[in-house]
Design a protein around this motif. Sequence first.
Motif, short mmCIF file in Angstrom:
data_model
loop_
_atom_site.label_atom_id
_atom_site.label_comp_id
_atom_site.label_asym_id
_atom_site.label_seq_id
_atom_site.Cartn_x
_atom_site.Cartn_y
_atom_site.Cartn_z
N LEU A 1 45.94 33.21 37.92
CA LEU A 1 45.00 33.44 36.63
C LEU A 1 45.36 34.78 36.21
O LEU A 1 45.38 35.14 34.96
N ILE A 2 45.51 35.69 37.14
CA ILE A 2 45.79 37.22 36.79
C ILE A 2 47.15 37.38 36.03
O ILE A 2 47.57 37.97 35.18
N ALA B 1 46.82 36.11 32.53
CA ALA B 1 46.21 37.04 31.68
C ALA B 1 47.10 38.04 31.32
O ALA B 1 47.27 38.53 29.99
N GLY C 1 48.26 38.56 27.47
CA GLY C 1 47.59 39.87 27.16
C GLY C 1 48.65 40.70 26.71
O GLY C 1 48.39 41.43 25.48
N MET D 1 41.01 46.07 24.29
CA MET D 1 41.09 44.28 24.58
C MET D 1 40.85 44.02 26.08
O MET D 1 41.09 44.81 26.87
N LYS D 2 40.03 42.94 26.30
CA LYS D 2 39.70 42.43 27.27
C LYS D 2 39.83 41.07 27.42
O LYS D 2 39.79 40.23 26.45
N MET D 3 40.14 40.48 28.63
CA MET D 3 40.27 38.95 28.64
C MET D 3 39.40 38.33 29.94
O MET D 3 39.33 39.31 31.02
N ARG D 4 38.89 37.21 29.64
CA ARG D 4 38.19 36.59 30.95
C ARG D 4 38.95 35.44 30.97
O ARG D 4 39.18 34.58 30.08
N VAL D 5 39.60 34.87 32.21
CA VAL D 5 40.23 33.64 32.40
C VAL D 5 39.53 32.81 33.49
O VAL D 5 39.40 33.36 34.63
N ARG D 6 39.26 31.75 33.29
CA ARG D 6 38.61 30.72 34.37
C ARG D 6 39.54 29.34 34.51
O ARG D 6 40.01 28.88 33.49
N GLY D 7 39.46 29.06 35.61
CA GLY D 7 40.17 27.71 35.84
C GLY D 7 39.34 26.89 36.81
O GLY D 7 38.65 27.23 37.55
N GLU E 1 40.65 28.16 30.99
CA GLU E 1 40.10 28.77 29.75
C GLU E 1 40.02 30.08 29.54
O GLU E 1 39.90 31.18 30.53
N TRP F 1 35.10 26.39 39.90
CA TRP F 1 35.76 27.19 38.72
C TRP F 1 35.98 28.57 39.69
O TRP F 1 35.33 29.34 40.51
N ARG F 2 37.32 29.36 39.13
CA ARG F 2 37.60 30.55 39.85
C ARG F 2 37.82 31.30 38.38
O ARG F 2 38.15 30.87 37.32
N GLU F 3 37.37 32.62 38.50
CA GLU F 3 37.55 33.61 37.36
C GLU F 3 38.07 34.84 37.80
O GLU F 3 37.59 35.33 38.51
N ILE F 4 38.64 35.34 36.69
CA ILE F 4 39.35 36.86 36.78
C ILE F 4 39.03 37.43 35.36
O ILE F 4 38.83 36.81 34.33
N GLU F 5 39.25 38.78 35.42
CA GLU F 5 39.15 39.55 34.24
C GLU F 5 40.48 40.28 33.97
O GLU F 5 41.05 40.64 34.95
N ALA F 6 40.85 40.84 32.75
CA ALA F 6 42.00 41.67 32.73
C ALA F 6 41.58 42.66 31.48
O ALA F 6 41.03 42.17 30.44
N TRP G 1 42.94 45.71 29.10
CA TRP G 1 44.40 46.45 28.34
C TRP G 1 44.08 47.78 28.74
O TRP G 1 42.93 48.24 28.42
N PHE H 1 48.25 45.66 31.68
CA PHE H 1 46.76 45.04 31.80
C PHE H 1 46.26 45.30 33.39
O PHE H 1 47.15 45.32 34.23
#
Lengths: 141, 141
Positions: A42-43, A46, A50, A67-73, A87, B4-9, B11, B17
Amino acid sequence: MEDWREIEAVWDGEKAFEGRSQAGLKVTLGAPEGFSPMEMLLISLAGCTGLDVSSILVKMRQPLKEMKMRVRGLRREEHPRIYTQIEVEYLFVGAGLDPKAIEQAIALSEERYCSVSGMLREAAAIHSSYSIQTESAATVL
Amino acid sequence: MEDWREIEAVWDGEKAFEGRSQAGLKVTLGAPEGFSPMEMLLISLAGCTGLDVSSILVKMRQPLKEMKMRVRGLRREEHPRIYTQIEVEYLFVGAGLDPKAIEQAIALSEERYCSVSGMLREAAAIHSSYSIQTESAATVL
């Protein structure tokens, strides 16, 4: 032109591997203190989209401040426990950002440029959404 | 159960990132000093199958002393520049390692357990090979 990318990984003798890039960067995966490989996937996604989206917006001279992102699987129950849904949420901060430019940048990345997305979408449905803030006060997704 | 797994990123304002895991681990992707996202995809794959294979061999009481992997991916020319081929090379070091046990461990990971492999093989042909050394003197793949 086609080209090869290459990495190495070395076992620590217990429950972790050290990944090494060609440039010599190192990162730990596994227990007790490393990234999980599925998190790292996921990283990678992103980072890929990104970097595309931010650079496209900069080229479009959009006033992007943060700018920031969150990614979920969502991992399915059965083996192999692949993600069946992913997502991607983008948060953009800047006064005067144009939603049309943002949508165009996201579409260019997801449909054309982002190679990680191009691979993962063969296995998972990827959905994306975004929000825009004019102030950086609350940059929480 | 699905989960669910989740990460953030986040900028950095330029060309990188910072990826952040739920546990708070951080890693940089992008220029000038981060991993490339497509490299990180290969590292995710190496970590995933490497952790499977080493733990299976330990459970099988195989005398595994060292283990190292090299993973290469061939990026196609057209966008998105996905990998069309991925080669996974395993090097095992240990006196008395059983090739049948090793082949079984690799097959269990690649066919059943490794979720990263389960996703990437929808887009790329993944080939694997292995070698065994009894001494650690030259653990170079």
